[in-house]
Design a protein around this motif. Sequence first.
Motif, PDB file in Angstrom:
ATOM      1  N   GLY A 369      -4.356   9.875   1.419  1.00  0.00           N
ATOM      2  CA  GLY A 369      -4.245  10.600   2.443  1.00  0.00           C
ATOM      3  C   GLY A 369      -4.370   9.508   3.741  1.00  0.00           C
ATOM      4  O   GLY A 369      -4.728   9.879   5.378  1.00  0.00           O
ATOM      5  N   GLU A 370      -4.446   8.545   3.558  1.00  0.00           N
ATOM      6  CA  GLU A 370      -4.027   6.910   4.980  1.00  0.00           C
ATOM      7  C   GLU A 370      -3.789   7.813   6.023  1.00  0.00           C
ATOM      8  O   GLU A 370      -1.661   8.772   5.835  1.00  0.00           O
ATOM      9  CB  GLU A 370      -3.341   5.813   4.553  1.00  0.00           C
ATOM     10  N   GLY A 371      -3.841   7.552   7.261  1.00  0.00           N
ATOM     11  CA  GLY A 371      -2.805   7.954   9.281  1.00  0.00           C
ATOM     12  C   GLY A 371      -3.471   9.026   9.315  1.00  0.00           C
ATOM     13  O   GLY A 371      -3.030   8.991  10.612  1.00  0.00           O
ATOM     14  N   ASP A 488      -2.588   1.322  16.599  1.00  0.00           N
ATOM     15  CA  ASP A 488      -2.805   1.395  14.723  1.00  0.00           C
ATOM     16  C   ASP A 488      -1.916   1.613  14.484  1.00  0.00           C
ATOM     17  O   ASP A 488      -1.289   1.345  13.392  1.00  0.00           O
ATOM     18  CB  ASP A 488      -4.316   2.576  14.663  1.00  0.00           C
ATOM     19  N   LEU A 489      -0.996   2.754  14.432  1.00  0.00           N
ATOM     20  CA  LEU A 489       0.248   2.913  14.378  1.00  0.00           C
ATOM     21  C   LEU A 489       0.801   1.715  13.876  1.00  0.00           C
ATOM     22  O   LEU A 489       1.902   1.494  13.369  1.00  0.00           O
ATOM     23  CB  LEU A 489       1.243   3.558  14.976  1.00  0.00           C
ATOM     24  N   ASN A 490       1.084   0.385  14.924  1.00  0.00           N
ATOM     25  CA  ASN A 490       1.627  -0.593  15.195  1.00  0.00           C
ATOM     26  C   ASN A 490       1.284  -1.808  14.344  1.00  0.00           C
ATOM     27  O   ASN A 490       1.839  -2.916  14.260  1.00  0.00           O
ATOM     28  CB  ASN A 490       2.422  -0.777  16.873  1.00  0.00           C
ATOM     29  N   LEU A 491      -0.191  -1.782  14.067  1.00  0.00           N
ATOM     30  CA  LEU A 491      -0.922  -3.112  13.018  1.00  0.00           C
ATOM     31  C   LEU A 491      -1.650  -2.699  12.197  1.00  0.00           C
ATOM     32  O   LEU A 491      -1.213  -3.269  11.219  1.00  0.00           O
ATOM     33  CB  LEU A 491      -1.264  -3.145  14.579  1.00  0.00           C
ATOM     34  N   ARG A 492      -2.237  -1.561  12.635  1.00  0.00           N
ATOM     35  CA  ARG A 492      -3.881  -2.231  11.139  1.00  0.00           C
ATOM     36  C   ARG A 492      -3.898  -1.178  10.067  1.00  0.00           C
ATOM     37  O   ARG A 492      -3.395  -1.182   9.637  1.00  0.00           O
ATOM     38  CB  ARG A 492      -5.041  -0.920  12.308  1.00  0.00           C
ATOM     39  N   LEU A 493      -2.581   0.017  10.436  1.00  0.00           N
ATOM     40  CA  LEU A 493      -1.460   1.017   9.514  1.00  0.00           C
ATOM     41  C   LEU A 493      -0.813   0.037   8.353  1.00  0.00           C
ATOM     42  O   LEU A 493      -1.145  -0.199   7.558  1.00  0.00           O
ATOM     43  CB  LEU A 493      -1.304   2.265  10.080  1.00  0.00           C
ATOM     44  N   MET A 506       0.051  -1.239  -6.681  1.00  0.00           N
ATOM     45  CA  MET A 506       1.551  -1.370  -7.185  1.00  0.00           C
ATOM     46  C   MET A 506       0.524  -2.687  -8.271  1.00  0.00           C
ATOM     47  O   MET A 506       1.786  -3.244  -9.357  1.00  0.00           O
ATOM     48  CB  MET A 506       2.303  -2.280  -6.524  1.00  0.00           C
ATOM     49  N   ALA A 507      -0.458  -2.916  -8.013  1.00  0.00           N
ATOM     50  CA  ALA A 507      -1.105  -4.115  -9.190  1.00  0.00           C
ATOM     51  C   ALA A 507      -0.949  -3.432 -10.339  1.00  0.00           C
ATOM     52  O   ALA A 507      -0.650  -3.840 -11.569  1.00  0.00           O
ATOM     53  CB  ALA A 507      -2.040  -4.294  -8.781  1.00  0.00           C
ATOM     54  N   VAL A 508      -1.309  -2.117 -10.493  1.00  0.00           N
ATOM     55  CA  VAL A 508      -1.248  -1.707 -11.689  1.00  0.00           C
ATOM     56  C   VAL A 508      -0.176  -0.059 -12.656  1.00  0.00           C
ATOM     57  O   VAL A 508       0.004   0.247 -13.273  1.00  0.00           O
ATOM     58  CB  VAL A 508      -2.696  -0.193 -11.909  1.00  0.00           C
ATOM     59  N   SER A 509       1.444  -0.983 -11.614  1.00  0.00           N
ATOM     60  CA  SER A 509       2.671   0.717 -11.304  1.00  0.00           C
ATOM     61  C   SER A 509       2.290   1.714 -11.182  1.00  0.00           C
ATOM     62  O   SER A 509       3.134   2.386 -11.895  1.00  0.00           O
ATOM     63  CB  SER A 509       2.610  -0.519 -12.993  1.00  0.00           C
ATOM     64  N   LEU A 510       1.685   1.574 -10.068  1.00  0.00           N
ATOM     65  CA  LEU A 510       1.568   3.217  -9.265  1.00  0.00           C
ATOM     66  C   LEU A 510       1.765   2.926  -8.156  1.00  0.00           C
ATOM     67  O   LEU A 510       1.834   2.431  -7.202  1.00  0.00           O
ATOM     68  CB  LEU A 510      -0.158   2.932  -9.321  1.00  0.00           C
ATOM     69  N   GLU A 511       2.713   4.157  -7.488  1.00  0.00           N
ATOM     70  CA  GLU A 511       3.331   4.379  -6.836  1.00  0.00           C
ATOM     71  C   GLU A 511       2.286   5.122  -5.512  1.00  0.00           C
ATOM     72  O   GLU A 511       1.861   6.221  -6.347  1.00  0.00           O
ATOM     73  CB  GLU A 511       4.934   4.985  -6.592  1.00  0.00           C
ATOM     74  N   ALA A 512       2.138   5.273  -4.369  1.00  0.00           N
ATOM     75  CA  ALA A 512       1.286   5.607  -3.206  1.00  0.00           C
ATOM     76  C   ALA A 512       2.429   6.374  -2.121  1.00  0.00           C
ATOM     77  O   ALA A 512       3.341   5.579  -1.438  1.00  0.00           O
ATOM     78  CB  ALA A 512      -0.146   4.666  -3.142  1.00  0.00           C
ATOM     79  N   ARG A 513       1.968   7.668  -2.330  1.00  0.00           N
ATOM     80  CA  ARG A 513       2.955   8.301  -0.918  1.00  0.00           C
ATOM     81  C   ARG A 513       2.317   8.364  -0.085  1.00  0.00           C
ATOM     82  O   ARG A 513       0.639   9.356  -0.270  1.00  0.00           O
ATOM     83  CB  ARG A 513       3.113   9.554  -1.157  1.00  0.00           C
ATOM     84  N   VAL A 514       2.586   9.034   1.461  1.00  0.00           N
ATOM     85  CA  VAL A 514       1.184   8.699   2.396  1.00  0.00           C
ATOM     86  C   VAL A 514       2.104  10.077   3.322  1.00  0.00           C
ATOM     87  O   VAL A 514       2.511   9.971   3.824  1.00  0.00           O
ATOM     88  CB  VAL A 514       0.918   7.718   2.879  1.00  0.00           C
ATOM     89  N   PRO A 515       1.941  11.611   2.421  1.00  0.00           N
ATOM     90  CA  PRO A 515       2.747  12.690   3.641  1.00  0.00           C
ATOM     91  C   PRO A 515       1.792  12.550   4.596  1.00  0.00           C
ATOM     92  O   PRO A 515       2.807  13.037   6.083  1.00  0.00           O
ATOM     93  CB  PRO A 515       2.202  13.608   3.295  1.00  0.00           C
ATOM     94  N   PHE A 516       0.642  12.458   5.220  1.00  0.00           N
ATOM     95  CA  PHE A 516       0.787  12.383   6.938  1.00  0.00           C
ATOM     96  C   PHE A 516       1.544  11.205   7.770  1.00  0.00           C
ATOM     97  O   PHE A 516       0.999  11.108   8.842  1.00  0.00           O
ATOM     98  CB  PHE A 516      -1.068  11.961   6.894  1.00  0.00           C
ATOM     99  N   LEU A 517       1.863  10.307   7.227  1.00  0.00           N
ATOM    100  CA  LEU A 517       3.109   9.183   7.584  1.00  0.00           C
ATOM    101  C   LEU A 517       4.421   9.215   7.465  1.00  0.00           C
ATOM    102  O   LEU A 517       4.600   8.836   7.773  1.00  0.00           O
ATOM    103  CB  LEU A 517       2.615   7.922   7.657  1.00  0.00           C
ATOM    104  N   ASP A 518       4.608  10.577   7.169  1.00  0.00           N
ATOM    105  CA  ASP A 518       5.689  11.255   7.094  1.00  0.00           C
ATOM    106  C   ASP A 518       6.487  11.324   9.006  1.00  0.00           C
ATOM    107  O   ASP A 518       5.248  11.503   9.713  1.00  0.00           O
ATOM    108  CB  ASP A 518       6.230  12.361   6.929  1.00  0.00           C
ATOM    109  N   HIS A 519       7.715  10.819   8.960  1.00  0.00           N
ATOM    110  CA  HIS A 519       7.910  10.119  10.611  1.00  0.00           C
ATOM    111  C   HIS A 519       7.616  11.424  11.533  1.00  0.00           C
ATOM    112  O   HIS A 519       7.675  10.938  12.555  1.00  0.00           O
ATOM    113  CB  HIS A 519       9.076   9.169  10.840  1.00  0.00           C
TER     114      HIS A 519
END
Length: 626
Positions: A369-371, A488-493, A506-519
């Motif tokens: 849910g990031e973003g 925050d869109l340009n630095l913290r995120l 990725m440390a456990v080979s899991l892909e994460a997706r962030v739909p709130f940050l769809d451009h």
Amino acid sequence: MCGICGIIDFNKDLEESKLINMRDTMVHRGPDGAGIYISRDKKVGLGHRRLKIIDLSEKAKQPMSNEDGTLWITFNGEIYNYRDIRRELIDKGHVFKSESDTEVIIHLYEEKGIECVNDLRGMFAFALWDNKKEELYLVRDRIGIKPIYYNYTDDKLFFASEIKAILANSEISRSVNETAFYNYLSFLTTPAPDTLFEGIKKLPGGHWLKLDNKGNLTTKRYWDVFDNIKPSNNDEDKIAKEILNELTEAVETHKISDVPMGVFLSGGIDSSLNATLFSKGEKSPVKTFSIGYKGEYETYTNEFEYARLISNFIGSDHHELEITVNDLLSFIEDMVYYQDEPIADPVCVPVYYVSKLARENEVVVCQVGEGSDELFWGYLDWKEILNMDHRLRYIPNFVKILGLRALELIKRDEHIIYERLRRSKDNQPIFWGGAEAFTEQEKNRILSPRLKDKMANYSSYEVIEEIQMNFLNRGWENTSLSWMSYIDLNLRLPELLLMRVDKMCMAVSLEARVPFLDHKFVERAMSISEKTKTKDKELKYILKRAIRGVIPDKIIDRKKQGFGVPIQEWFFDKLGEESKEIIMEFCEKTDFFDVNAIEKLFQRGEGSKIWYLFNFVLWYNRWIVN
């Protein structure tokens, strides 16, 4: 999701073993397969580790080329609109050998050149070698969801998804970029294009880099959130409807996969909404995953109650895990390894464990849910900062100066209030991002005399200033809240929150997706005025209006609680003892900190700030000393 790497050697003396060594430092990013491409003249080498997500066949293996071998690509990420683009390219006569999104980029490049990036909807970092032009492009997605790092000397370029792959080459020296270190103390991370390693850079989000056949390196910003924005009117009904429709589309688009998927579920508005929208149309229960802590803590309360409420609401297959300070301590060495450079947010620890939980339950991709908080005024302290910024605009400078002197007299010049008052007096934004560690005054006190002298004429405002100029030149609404979201869109995120997700998942080979940050959704959110977002001084006002009736009111109306770690309490447990021993030993052997100032941090029990320093010391011991 994958790991990519490569070497451009203008001496045409590329060693296959070096490329393979780089590639295989990132097995965790791609346990399902590996490949390399080396040009006949031994000038160009591309490497790839594969995590199979879309088109699981060998036809989709990378590095991948076009039909005649004049274009080669190594790609990390997902292109969510690849099927639409593929159909258009087939209509134009392009022939495909796979069903992968990777191949779409190659053929789209044949049509449009590097401008093809403007057609891509997704998260990505890729390297594309154009053999005809003898040019290499490195590209990072608009928001900076996927990382890419590089080192360039007069005759060689090394690049990779992770810094450790670049460091696998013994010719890469290891030393601290001390300006980047100074900025790390401000932002808990190193702002792009620097890293903490001298000579190793990271490509900022929304940029591409080109290396031509003469060895010239150029970078270009190809996207800014304000480039395609049409400001909204104040019709709240229409805005709310569009927000829900576009987020629903983003979540659905992000579901493209040939492997099992799940959702991280904290019980807050964002993860609850994500899980609910994700579950629509699913034929079997969605797998959801929650993390918490054993015991009761003053600084953080588990949210399992709310996560279970949503799980029952959507009928998910729900999984929970509680961790302790011992889990943190047992993971900390691996954390430093997977991070490459410090990401001094303790949330890295629970993100790792919830990712591990998902992978153990046969999930390969998770939506997170990031973003949302950055786009819709979702942080409690943002309300306080916004109010302060509005008030300070009407206070004369001489009053601010008097206030600063008063704070100095009572020895409060290290406090964030002092820092924000100073910034306002100097006509700087008072908000430097949603993750500030040490103020400028604090840094001057904890640094060694040598570093204090070296940085005497430098301020971390130099990082902020470029972002501020972009904002003033491009932004449609010059308001405090618009600035807060923009920085925050340009630095913290991109450099903190998204990197903690990328590295820990990725440390456990899991892909994460962030739909709130769809451009496209980001552009829509940034077109909404401050007045609309902050109506009635209610956090996430317009988002809550949009989703009323979609998720239970009990979730929408609950008190805001950020996802955190009881680091302060853990500091008074085993964490404090271990961190003090390691930090003090570091101070004796190096010349970064004033040991007396560090001792005072321990005496005052400032657990969070000690954690930031501890991260740096652990990184230094792992990557510089060893």
